[in-house]
Design a protein around this motif. Structure first.
Motif, PDB file in Angstrom:
ATOM      1  N   TYR A 162       0.767  -1.190   0.048  1.00 32.19           N
ATOM      2  CA  TYR A 162      -0.058  -0.078  -0.009  1.00 32.19           C
ATOM      3  C   TYR A 162       0.666   1.213   0.034  1.00 32.19           C
ATOM      4  CZ  TYR A 162      -4.325  -2.520   0.967  1.00 32.19           C
ATOM      5  OH  TYR A 162      -5.342  -3.461   1.045  1.00 32.19           O
ATOM      6  N   TYR A 164       0.460   5.760  -0.838  1.00 30.94           N
ATOM      7  CA  TYR A 164      -0.376   6.755  -1.138  1.00 30.94           C
ATOM      8  C   TYR A 164       0.489   7.559  -2.492  1.00 30.94           C
ATOM      9  CZ  TYR A 164      -2.531   6.558   3.221  1.00 30.94           C
ATOM     10  OH  TYR A 164      -3.233   6.216   4.254  1.00 30.94           O
ATOM     11  N   ARG A 203       0.533  -1.073  -4.333  1.00 28.55           N
ATOM     12  CA  ARG A 203      -0.735  -0.893  -4.846  1.00 28.55           C
ATOM     13  C   ARG A 203      -1.377   0.535  -4.377  1.00 28.55           C
ATOM     14  NH1 ARG A 203      -4.085  -5.615  -2.213  1.00 28.55           N
ATOM     15  NH2 ARG A 203      -5.557  -4.480  -3.552  1.00 28.55           N
ATOM     16  N   ILE A 204      -2.222   0.997  -4.871  1.00 23.33           N
ATOM     17  CA  ILE A 204      -2.847   2.485  -4.929  1.00 23.33           C
ATOM     18  C   ILE A 204      -4.038   2.360  -4.287  1.00 23.33           C
ATOM     19  CG2 ILE A 204      -1.007   3.633  -5.934  1.00 23.33           C
ATOM     20  CD1 ILE A 204      -3.254   4.155  -8.176  1.00 23.33           C
ATOM     21  N   ASP A 205      -4.851   1.393  -4.495  1.00 25.49           N
ATOM     22  CA  ASP A 205      -6.288   1.150  -3.938  1.00 25.49           C
ATOM     23  C   ASP A 205      -6.483  -0.163  -3.491  1.00 25.49           C
ATOM     24  OD1 ASP A 205      -8.881   2.491  -3.927  1.00 25.49           O
ATOM     25  OD2 ASP A 205      -9.542   1.021  -5.306  1.00 25.49           O
ATOM     26  N   ARG A 206      -7.633  -0.223  -2.839  1.00 24.03           N
ATOM     27  CA  ARG A 206      -7.941  -1.633  -2.113  1.00 24.03           C
ATOM     28  C   ARG A 206      -8.237  -2.612  -3.339  1.00 24.03           C
ATOM     29  NH1 ARG A 206     -12.404   0.164   1.511  1.00 24.03           N
ATOM     30  NH2 ARG A 206     -13.973  -0.050  -0.327  1.00 24.03           N
ATOM     31  N   ALA A 208      -8.437  -3.817  -7.408  1.00 24.62           N
ATOM     32  CA  ALA A 208      -7.575  -3.516  -8.809  1.00 24.62           C
ATOM     33  C   ALA A 208      -8.258  -2.456  -9.599  1.00 24.62           C
ATOM     34  CB  ALA A 208      -7.722  -5.014  -9.617  1.00 24.62           C
TER      35      ALA A 208
ATOM     36  N   PRO B  79     -12.283   4.813  -8.056  1.00 29.02           N
ATOM     37  CA  PRO B  79     -12.818   4.409  -6.381  1.00 29.02           C
ATOM     38  C   PRO B  79     -14.080   5.335  -6.126  1.00 29.02           C
ATOM     39  CG  PRO B  79     -10.444   4.415  -6.743  1.00 29.02           C
ATOM     40  CD  PRO B  79     -10.969   4.915  -8.152  1.00 29.02           C
ATOM     41  N   ARG B  82     -16.945   3.720  -7.627  1.00 27.92           N
ATOM     42  CA  ARG B  82     -17.433   2.292  -6.987  1.00 27.92           C
ATOM     43  C   ARG B  82     -17.770   2.513  -5.718  1.00 27.92           C
ATOM     44  NH1 ARG B  82     -12.107  -1.258  -8.827  1.00 27.92           N
ATOM     45  NH2 ARG B  82     -12.175  -0.907 -10.907  1.00 27.92           N
ATOM     46  N   PRO B 229      -8.806   8.306  -1.124  1.00 30.34           N
ATOM     47  CA  PRO B 229      -7.498   7.325  -0.845  1.00 30.34           C
ATOM     48  C   PRO B 229      -7.150   6.717   0.280  1.00 30.34           C
ATOM     49  CG  PRO B 229      -7.256   9.048  -2.617  1.00 30.34           C
ATOM     50  CD  PRO B 229      -8.674   9.416  -1.750  1.00 30.34           C
ATOM     51  N   LYS B 230      -6.900   7.701   1.070  1.00 31.07           N
ATOM     52  CA  LYS B 230      -6.713   7.386   2.749  1.00 31.07           C
ATOM     53  C   LYS B 230      -7.542   6.357   3.269  1.00 31.07           C
ATOM     54  CE  LYS B 230      -3.334  10.572   3.244  1.00 31.07           C
ATOM     55  NZ  LYS B 230      -2.073  10.993   4.323  1.00 31.07           N
ATOM     56  N   ARG B 232      -9.573   4.340   1.604  1.00 32.82           N
ATOM     57  CA  ARG B 232      -9.560   3.187   0.915  1.00 32.82           C
ATOM     58  C   ARG B 232      -8.394   2.168   1.244  1.00 32.82           C
ATOM     59  NH1 ARG B 232     -13.459   1.746  -2.950  1.00 32.82           N
ATOM     60  NH2 ARG B 232     -11.937   0.921  -4.274  1.00 32.82           N
ATOM     61  N   LEU B 233      -7.356   2.887   1.777  1.00 24.33           N
ATOM     62  CA  LEU B 233      -5.929   2.080   1.815  1.00 24.33           C
ATOM     63  C   LEU B 233      -5.936   1.783   3.276  1.00 24.33           C
ATOM     64  CD1 LEU B 233      -3.249   3.550  -0.107  1.00 24.33           C
ATOM     65  CD2 LEU B 233      -4.639   1.592  -0.626  1.00 24.33           C
TER      66      LEU B 233
END
Lengths: 234, 234
Positions: A162, A164, A203-206, A208, B79, B82, B229-230, B232-233
């Motif tokens: 993970y 940012y 990886r930048i998101d939960r 794909a 995201p 989504r 983003p924060k 979701r990570l």
């Protein structure tokens, strides 16, 4: 020496000509005939060869040239590319490297883009005379990276750690020659071989994300990191 | 009440059926025949009707459904969408509103997308049974905005005032119901009528950027502004 530009490599891209094992499949023969080409001169494309692809090895990663098309439309139109600060390569699943001149204006229509790729496979460069806008050569990803020698290489993958994106791009922006690898295939993961070429996997998101979403964000964050939006609005 | 979501309106989009004045043009008749449809049941598309469009009023702004396609692929995969925080509408040059269900999986192949739009014009919604993924209605942009009542509306246009996108999106993110207007046409500017509907008109780069570039950046900056983003990570 920082902020000199970003190298974008679309890796293991789902672009290839119809492979030998499918050249006799009815859907392939039909489409080739319609286009006046031999079966092995047309692009493999799931939109047309879904049935034929059932027996193909790694089929879920192949036959989606639209991913490269949409991603390139997104990145070639960015201020970063217009400034000549984005260097773009397509590595294909059949181990070709397509080098993209940043001045190219790609066909916006997908079918025209696909025909252009077929022409590229046939003749090696387009246009055939004058400065080439697209060039293709037989080369593996490993050979490409050996040739361009990035100062760092980052792969985007849900197998990575993970991170940012804004922080990642700030780190990349102080590099002399950073490269990013984005998978231009619909499902699955980078091969072990590809992952070994990257210094970092992030990886930048939960979930794909599609190649074009990752690419547009990475280019934009790189622009922010080098202060490009402020420079261009001044 | 902030960060409740973003309304994205692709405005004056270059999407319409072949207009009456072109239904007898050879290129239109040929394509309609090939698809087994009437000339006024197929989409106007510069890739196929370039010659026919020469005599058309405001031709430079029309006949480019690919712009909507590429832009939607970009934004529906984010995201933000989504998470159900992106509400998307297409306003077309012939004053239809297409409402997009955020759960839709659009065809990645352009030709299939174009056929889907033609079906939508013909029957009003797809799929015809069950929860609709796309719905179309006769409505002007002004009527749409009157109906959804955004708390603020921002138009992206090179006629607007220079603005840093990150700052703009931070302001938008504290709004209850912000809407952004992005022009999904290839050239020219929003009409006076459209500009009057926006509280603010902003430009984010020195040059005109393609709709998909603006849309991907605006959605991403809105995500950053609401801390997505924060979240979701985590």
């Amino acid at each position: 020496m920082s902020g000199m530009g970003l190298i974008l490599i679309l890796a293991e891209s789902a672009v290839e000509l119809v492979p030998q094992e499918l050249v006799k499949h009815p859907s392939v023969l039909k489409l080739a005939k319609k286009r006046g080409k031999k079966p092995n001169e047309i692009l493999l494309d799931r939109s047309y060869h879904h049935g034929a692809m059932k027996s193909l090895k790694d089929a879920e990663k192949r036959g989606r040239p639209d991913i490269v098309h949409t991603t390139l439309l997104e990145t070639l139109g960015t201020p970063l590319n217009r400034e000549g600060l984005l260097e773009t390569y397509i590595h294909t699943v059949d181990n070709r490297i397509i080098e993209i001149n940043s001045n190219v204006r790609l066909p916006v229509n997908y079918e025209r883009f696909a025909r252009l790729l077929e022409q590229l496979y046939a003749v090696g460069r387009v246009p055939e005379v004058d400065e080439p806008l697209l060039m293709i050569r037989k080369q593996t990803l490993s050979q490409l990276i050996g040739e361009i020698k990035p100062s760092t290489t980052v792969a985007f993958t849900t197998l990575g750690e993970y991170e940012y994106l804004s922080e990642l791009c700030k780190e990349i922006a102080i590099e002399r020659k950073p490269a990013i690898l984005i998978g231009a295939f619909p499902r699955g993961h980078f091969s072990e071989e590809t992952l070994r070429l990257a210094k970092r996997a992030v990886r930048i998101d939960r979930e794909a994300l599609e190649a074009w979403v990752v690419a547009s964000r990475a280019v934009y964050e790189y622009e922010l990191a080098i202060g490009l939006p402020k420079r261009r609005l001044r």
